[in-house]
Write a protein that holds these residues in place. Structure first.
Motif, short mmCIF file in Angstrom:
data_model
loop_
_atom_site.label_atom_id
_atom_site.label_comp_id
_atom_site.label_asym_id
_atom_site.label_seq_id
_atom_site.Cartn_x
_atom_site.Cartn_y
_atom_site.Cartn_z
N VAL A 1 36.86 37.77 56.61
CA VAL A 1 36.44 39.13 56.24
C VAL A 1 35.73 39.12 54.90
O VAL A 1 34.70 39.77 54.71
CB VAL A 1 37.66 40.07 56.19
N ALA A 2 36.29 38.38 53.95
CA ALA A 2 35.70 38.35 52.62
C ALA A 2 34.27 37.85 52.65
O ALA A 2 33.37 38.44 52.06
CB ALA A 2 36.55 37.48 51.69
N SER B 1 31.79 40.16 54.75
CA SER B 1 31.42 41.42 54.10
C SER B 1 30.21 41.26 53.19
O SER B 1 29.47 42.19 52.95
CB SER B 1 32.60 41.97 53.31
N GLN C 1 36.19 48.15 48.27
CA GLN C 1 35.67 47.74 49.57
C GLN C 1 36.73 46.99 50.38
O GLN C 1 36.87 47.19 51.58
CB GLN C 1 34.44 46.87 49.38
N TYR C 2 37.47 46.10 49.70
CA TYR C 2 38.43 45.26 50.41
C TYR C 2 39.83 45.87 50.50
O TYR C 2 40.68 45.39 51.24
CB TYR C 2 38.52 43.88 49.74
N LEU D 1 44.75 41.66 48.09
CA LEU D 1 43.47 42.11 47.54
C LEU D 1 42.96 41.11 46.51
O LEU D 1 41.77 40.76 46.51
CB LEU D 1 43.65 43.49 46.91
N MET E 1 41.52 38.07 48.23
CA MET E 1 40.22 38.34 48.83
C MET E 1 39.11 38.29 47.77
O MET E 1 38.04 37.73 48.00
CB MET E 1 40.22 39.70 49.52
N GLY F 1 41.52 36.77 56.62
CA GLY F 1 41.22 37.29 55.29
C GLY F 1 39.98 36.65 54.70
O GLY F 1 39.11 37.33 54.16
N THR G 1 41.31 46.78 54.12
CA THR G 1 41.69 45.60 54.90
C THR G 1 42.94 44.96 54.32
O THR G 1 43.85 44.57 55.06
CB THR G 1 40.54 44.58 54.91
N ALA G 2 43.02 44.87 52.99
CA ALA G 2 44.21 44.30 52.36
C ALA G 2 45.46 45.11 52.71
O ALA G 2 46.51 44.56 53.03
CB ALA G 2 44.02 44.24 50.85
N LEU H 1 33.99 46.22 44.60
CA LEU H 1 34.46 45.19 45.52
C LEU H 1 35.94 45.41 45.86
O LEU H 1 36.35 45.27 47.02
CB LEU H 1 34.26 43.81 44.91
#
Length: 250
Positions: free
Chosen positions: A23-24, A27, A128-129, A103, A106, A20, A132-133, A125
């Motif tokens: 990824v954050a 990105s 965007q996340y 989320l 992140m 996590g 994935t979350a 934002l």
């Protein structure tokens, strides 16, 4: 055998924690990805975009259902989740709670100054996340025995008054499931009862001061049918309401 299960669960938590955060941060370095910031006074925003090459905040195509028709007064007055399958409702609510908490973590991990990021940038934002979350939350939920999930929804008035959660509400971003309503099923600050322990430690509430989890049901033609779950947050600076960002439930 029990020891092996505990060891596996800890491994899953550790892998997700590392994933996590990676990824954050990763990105932020995606080419063409910029964030719109504003001074602390809130004036003269600098224009920019976040997300895919074509300006899609999620980096992909949103999915939309039939054109939305406004809910009637009678539909707004209906009790939420009438006719909804209790087991499906508990599962969808669990997904909403865990996804929303992931989320929030992140977003917090980005180290943003809440006084210098505007509403549009923060919403972008979150969009965007969100995929994935949701994906990682699904993996975590899969490790939980479904029979242990029980829904005791909070009072909508409590979530509105104490945490700023609007309800009922329509999907604002992401998956839009046609004629629907989203009702709050979880709300809070630094808590997530179904999450791995490290999540609570990372819910710092610096940028997102409170969060709201929703389950969305069809208004017509099949009232009560679950069509999405959703995440929303309230920013610490200026109390922006951000969301709901909706995801297909199954």
């Amino acid at each position: 055998m029990r020891g092996e299960e505990v060891h596996m669960s800890r491994g899953i938590v550790s892998r997700f924690a590392a994933f996590g955060l990676a990824v954050a941060w990763a990105s932020l370095s995606v080419p063409g990805c910029t964030i719109r910031f504003v001074p602390g006074t809130g004036e003269d925003a600098e224009e920019g975009t976040v997300g895919g090459e074509d300006g899609d905040p999620a980096g992909g195509d949103a999915t939309f259902g039939e054109p939305e028709k406004p809910m009637t007064e009678e539909e707004l007055a209906d009790e939420p989740f009438e006719g909804t399958d209790p087991q499906e409702l508990a599962l969808a609510s669990a997904k909403a709670e865990v996804t929303t908490a992931f989320l929030a973590v992140m977003i917090e991990s980005l180290g943003l100054d809440p006084a210098t990021v505007d509403e549009a940038a923060l919403a972008e934002l979150m969009q965007q996340y969100m995929p994935t979350a949701a994906e990682e939350a699904e993996k975590w939920i899969a490790t939980i025995d479904p029979s242990t999930l029980a829904l005791v929804p909070p009072s909508p008035q409590e979530c509105d008054r104490n945490f700023g959660c609007l309800t009922p509400i329509l999907c604002a971003y992401g998956f839009a499931p046609g004629n629907h309503r989203c009702d709050v099923t979880e709300c809070g600050v630094a808590r997530c009862s179904l999450c791995p322990p490290w999540i609570a430690e990372q819910l710092q509430n610096i940028v997102i001061k409170s969060w709201c989890g929703y389950v969305c049901t069809q208004v017509r033609p099949t009232p009560g049918k679950i069509v999405a779950y959703a995440a929303a947050g309230i920013s610490r600076f200026r109390n922006y309401y951000l969301g709901p960002i909706c995801v297909a439930p199954w």
